[in-house]
Design a protein around this motif. Structure first.
Motif, short mmCIF file in Angstrom:
data_model
loop_
_atom_site.label_atom_id
_atom_site.label_comp_id
_atom_site.label_asym_id
_atom_site.label_seq_id
_atom_site.Cartn_x
_atom_site.Cartn_y
_atom_site.Cartn_z
N ALA A 26 0.84 -1.20 0.00
CA ALA A 26 0.00 0.00 0.00
C ALA A 26 0.88 1.25 0.00
O ALA A 26 1.81 1.36 0.80
CB ALA A 26 -0.92 0.00 1.21
N LEU A 27 0.56 2.18 -0.91
CA LEU A 27 1.30 3.43 -0.99
C LEU A 27 0.37 4.57 -0.59
O LEU A 27 -0.72 4.70 -1.14
CB LEU A 27 1.77 3.69 -2.43
CG LEU A 27 2.71 2.66 -3.05
CD1 LEU A 27 2.92 2.97 -4.53
CD2 LEU A 27 4.05 2.69 -2.33
N TRP A 28 0.82 5.36 0.37
CA TRP A 28 0.07 6.56 0.73
C TRP A 28 0.86 7.72 0.12
O TRP A 28 1.93 8.07 0.62
CB TRP A 28 -0.04 6.66 2.25
CG TRP A 28 -1.03 7.67 2.70
CD1 TRP A 28 -1.89 8.40 1.94
CD2 TRP A 28 -1.28 8.08 4.05
NE1 TRP A 28 -2.66 9.23 2.72
CE2 TRP A 28 -2.29 9.05 4.01
CE3 TRP A 28 -0.73 7.71 5.28
CZ2 TRP A 28 -2.77 9.67 5.17
CZ3 TRP A 28 -1.21 8.32 6.43
CH2 TRP A 28 -2.23 9.29 6.38
N ASN A 29 0.32 8.26 -0.94
CA ASN A 29 1.05 9.20 -1.79
C ASN A 29 0.83 10.66 -1.37
O ASN A 29 -0.26 11.19 -1.53
CB ASN A 29 0.60 8.98 -3.24
CG ASN A 29 1.26 9.94 -4.21
OD1 ASN A 29 2.32 10.50 -3.92
ND2 ASN A 29 0.64 10.12 -5.37
N PHE A 30 1.87 11.29 -0.85
CA PHE A 30 1.80 12.71 -0.49
C PHE A 30 2.47 13.60 -1.53
O PHE A 30 2.60 14.80 -1.31
CB PHE A 30 2.46 12.95 0.88
CG PHE A 30 1.55 12.66 2.04
CD1 PHE A 30 1.39 11.37 2.51
CD2 PHE A 30 0.82 13.67 2.65
CE1 PHE A 30 0.55 11.09 3.58
CE2 PHE A 30 -0.04 13.41 3.72
CZ PHE A 30 -0.17 12.12 4.18
N THR A 31 2.91 13.02 -2.65
CA THR A 31 3.51 13.85 -3.70
C THR A 31 2.40 14.35 -4.63
O THR A 31 1.31 13.78 -4.65
CB THR A 31 4.52 13.04 -4.56
OG1 THR A 31 3.80 12.24 -5.50
CG2 THR A 31 5.39 12.15 -3.70
N PRO A 32 2.67 15.39 -5.40
CA PRO A 32 1.64 15.85 -6.36
C PRO A 32 1.54 14.92 -7.57
O PRO A 32 0.69 15.13 -8.42
CB PRO A 32 2.14 17.24 -6.79
CG PRO A 32 3.36 17.53 -6.00
CD PRO A 32 3.85 16.26 -5.40
N SER A 33 2.41 13.91 -7.67
CA SER A 33 2.38 13.00 -8.81
C SER A 33 1.23 12.02 -8.72
O SER A 33 0.81 11.65 -7.64
CB SER A 33 3.65 12.14 -8.86
OG SER A 33 4.76 12.91 -9.11
N ARG A 34 0.78 11.59 -9.88
CA ARG A 34 -0.15 10.49 -9.95
C ARG A 34 0.70 9.23 -10.16
O ARG A 34 1.44 9.14 -11.12
CB ARG A 34 -1.08 10.71 -11.13
CG ARG A 34 -2.09 9.64 -11.27
CD ARG A 34 -3.44 10.26 -11.51
NE ARG A 34 -4.32 9.35 -12.19
CZ ARG A 34 -5.30 8.69 -11.56
NH1 ARG A 34 -5.48 8.88 -10.27
NH2 ARG A 34 -6.08 7.88 -12.22
N LEU A 35 0.59 8.27 -9.24
CA LEU A 35 1.43 7.08 -9.32
C LEU A 35 0.70 5.93 -10.00
O LEU A 35 -0.49 5.73 -9.82
CB LEU A 35 1.86 6.65 -7.92
CG LEU A 35 2.68 7.66 -7.12
CD1 LEU A 35 2.98 7.12 -5.73
CD2 LEU A 35 3.96 8.01 -7.85
N ARG A 36 1.45 5.19 -10.82
CA ARG A 36 0.92 3.97 -11.41
C ARG A 36 1.40 2.76 -10.61
O ARG A 36 2.51 2.77 -10.08
CB ARG A 36 1.43 3.82 -12.85
CG ARG A 36 0.72 4.71 -13.86
CD ARG A 36 1.48 4.79 -15.17
NE ARG A 36 2.63 5.69 -15.06
CZ ARG A 36 3.90 5.34 -15.20
NH1 ARG A 36 4.21 4.09 -15.44
NH2 ARG A 36 4.87 6.23 -15.07
#
Lengths: 219, 219
Positions: free
Chosen positions: B184-194
């Protein structure tokens, strides 16, 4: 059209035109286009953006039409122009004063996060009710007694309040902020806040993210 | 049914039944019910919850039926039981090990935010590529060289990674994390992750929140 300052706002009509889901996708495009700019890439097609961020190319072209930019046939969008337009439309290249309400562990952390400033958010003051916090500074930002909010708000020129207070104080605090002229609440508490028409409330939903993550991992 | 430990997980079938929008609302109910519990309130009706958090009473009753709790006619839900069930179902009363990837200003702030621990998130280590950060601790949490991630991941027992790296590194970092067993990735960057099928990605969308706030204020 408002074209007489150096960093023009998007015209009002355009702002009202863009649907919220499209608006929420624009920061993804900006993030990707910024990396292209940093790498010296001159042009990018919606197909390339699509592959990279997993949004339909036709959707991307439609979203970008709201900020009044069109790709050239077979060449695509000019990266530098696209980055500038997105940043300007989103308001990330202008300063927006904000106050941090509640400077406990999360509030203090958000003040200390210099990253927000790069997206136009300038936290100019913090407020708390704890005597041991009042009078301090965090990363150079002064912390005031919450009792002085009404007196200080307009002097601080802040219409945005970031709310990171305990759950049981959240609604009461929100009411106070709105009564003293706050127009937008960025809610970091697990509470759902109520507000009159015309007040913006954005919920970070940290706890909903955790709920989804835990639930998926438990499956 | 898994009832043989002291803090039972929700049964698998029940977890798979609950729709994501309902799951995302449960933390609101929990936040409100916790304040009632703290005030010593014994029972609460869905009508009262509805008034407080602005969700239809019938929707609340439906959402709560997924966690297998029913209100009593004319009395409502037992507050203490409801709080316990919600917290347990959401996984907030169990520890989930997580790693922080990128301990710049935001990453360090999130490590220092002790609030996450109260919701079951235990950040056990941080990773970065900057030599001046590696070897330090932040709020007692050790910071390791990202190059050692593959070696340390399973020993740390973490399936959750919080991602707070620069935009241009985000996708590459995500790929590395997944290759080494992060689920599980909790994404705090402005990037959209694949990510491949089966990997959970939750985007905090800090930048989308700012975009919406700025846009509404500019209207």
């Amino acid at each position: 059209m408002d074209n007489n300052n150096t960093q023009p706002d998007a015209p009002r009509a355009m702002r009202e035109l863009i649907p919220e889901p499209a608006l929420r996708r624009l920061p993804w495009y900006l993030a990707y286009v910024s990396t292209l700019k940093a790498r010296g890439v001159a042009y990018v097609s919606s197909t390339t953006i699509s592959r990279e961020i997993n949004v339909d190319a036709s959707q991307i072209a439609k979203d970008l039409s709201f900020i009044n930019i069109k790709g050239k046939t077979r060449i695509g969008y000019e990266v530098e122009e696209l980055e500038k337009r997105l940043s300007s439309f989103l308001g990330f290249n202008r300063e927006h004063n904000a106050v941090m309400i509640g400077v406990g562990s999360l509030g203090a952390a958000l003040i200390a996060d210099s990253g927000l400033q790069r997206y136009g958010l300038d936290i100019v003051a913090g407020f708390d009710i704890k005597p041991e916090l009042v009078g301090n500074t965090i990363a150079g930002v002064p912390i005031y007694d919450m009792a002085r909010f009404g007196e200080l708000r307009s002097r601080l020129g802040a219409e945005i309040a970031i709310v990171a207070v305990p759950v049981d104080a959240a609604q009461h605090v929100a009411d106070t902020l709105i009564a003293h002229g706050i127009k937008a609440l960025w809610n970091f508490t697990p509470s759902r806040l109520r507000a009159p028409e015309g007040i913006v409330i954005e919920n970070t939903s940290i706890y909903a993210h955790l709920a989804v993550i835990y639930n998926c991992l438990a499956k």
